[in-house]
Design an enzyme around this catalytic site. Structure first.
Site: not given
Ligand code: SF4
Length: 364
Positions: A50, A131, A149, A208, A211, A217
């Site tokens: 870390e 952190y 972080d 995204c 993701c 999100c």
């Molecule tokens: Fe996209 Fe949100 Fe996933 Fe980040 S957290 S990659 S902004 S969907």
């Protein structure tokens, strides 16, 4: 904005399931979902990694982590190492105050018989910020701690579409990170957030579509999540100038040696071995003459040969460092040592002075 209860549960569940499959395999990591290793060296590995990873990439850290574990397998070994040896082993990794604090902290931990186990106690260790204390508490000891972080900051700002600019945004980001931190597997969750931030929700091009928490999100729904977190206006870094001096002699066996000094404990590149210089810092230019007494031919500027300059960027300033060779027959006075030129690589010079030494050697 506050997260709905179902979302605060869904985000960690979804992310942990993703982490179970996609966790990066890193030398300092426990595989996802596995019990935390009980051996005494586990917190040492977590702490060391870390500290090394602060503002430094995984790829840069890996060889240093391996070298440190090889040389100092436990925190007790590191605690008994001479500070110069640790500084030399750290050379090239940057942000050298981390290495000085590493030694201080290792000695403190060794004195108390090992690492403390809670975030609050870890915060008491020298050089450990919020952190790092939270990361060690959760990853090494399984305590529920909120680990934020730069990667986590970015992910949370986007997940909850936090529009405030940094640094004011840190407070709501932390509050939302707290809401989604689970009671169980807090260490895995912290590392899952770090992996998501570094692999998927990257600063400039968040992916995204790939993701795991894309459906949860707000930043994605609002569009252009890469805007977040909103950065404060950037201040231009000042340009600084300084001079380093290459002072050479030939020893009794005909081997070339160069004069090296150890920089003061505090200040930039503190306690590192270096070429002597003219006292530049992030705040001021150098004086244009050596910060030490010289005898022999170098006392006046006729004995100085300009070799060129190297550039280096620090966190707070750009530096142009001229390199001058001072004539043979010079005996510097004060603290320093004659170092064999053919072993200059082993002196542990920080990157700036290693560049200056390479320039001087290329002009011999
Ligand atoms: Fe996209 Fe949100 Fe996933 Fe980040 S957290 S990659 S902004 S969907």
């Amino acid at each position: 904005m506050t997260a709905s209860i179902s979302r605060t549960l869904q985000i960690p569940q979804t992310l942990l399931a993703w982490y179970d499959v996609h966790a990066r395999n890193l030398p300092w990591r426990n595989p996802p979902g596995m019990p935390i290793p009980g051996d005494d060296n586990w917190p040492y590995r977590v702490w060391l990694s870390e500290v090394m990873l602060q503002q430094t990439t995984v790829a840069a850290v890996k060889p240093y982590f391996a070298k440190f574990l090889d040389t100092w397998p436990s925190v007790f070994d590191l605690a008994s190492a001479p500070e110069e040896a640790v500084m030399a082993a750290w050379a090239g990794l940057g942000y050298y105050s981390r290495a000085r604090n590493l030694v201080k902290c290792a000695r403190h931990v060794a004195q108390r018989g090992g690492f403390p186990r809670t975030e609050a106690e870890l915060r008491e260790l020298p050089g450990l910020g919020p952190y790092t204390a939270a990361a060690i508490a959760s990853i090494a000891f399984g305590e529920r701690a909120v680990v934020v972080d730069a990667n986590v900051e970015r992910v949370v700002a986007r997940l909850f579409a936090i529009e405030q600019a940094l640094p004011a945004a840190r407070k709501p980001i932390r509050a939302q990170a707290d809401l989604i931190t689970p009671d169980m597997r807090a260490g895995d969750f912290a590392q899952a957030m770090m992996d998501l931030g570094s692999q998927v929700c990257t600063a400039k091009a968040p992916q995204c579509l790939l993701c795991p928490v894309g459906d949860l999100c707000d930043g994605r729904k609002a569009g252009e999540p890469e805007r977040l977190p909103v950065k404060p206006a950037k201040k231009a870094k000042p340009e600084r100038r300084g001079t380093a001096y290459w002072i050479e002699r030939v020893d009794a066996k005909g081997r070339g040696e160069v004069w090296l000094v150890t920089r003061p404990q505090t200040g930039m590149l503190g306690a590192m071995r270096a070429l002597p210089d003219d006292g530049w810092s992030a705040q001021t230019d150098g004086a244009g003459q050596p910060m030490m007494d010289l005898s022999g031919r170098a006392a006046d500027h006729d004995g100085h040969e300009k070799l060129g300059a190297v550039r280096h960027t620090f966190t707070h300033a750009h530096l142009t460092l001229a390199v001058e060779r001072i004539a043979q027959g010079t005996q510097p006075e004060g603290e320093g040592e004659w170092w064999p030129i053919d072993q200059i690589e082993e002196a542990g010079l920080p990157t700036l002075f290693a560049k200056a030494a390479r320039l001087a050697l290329a002009r011999r």
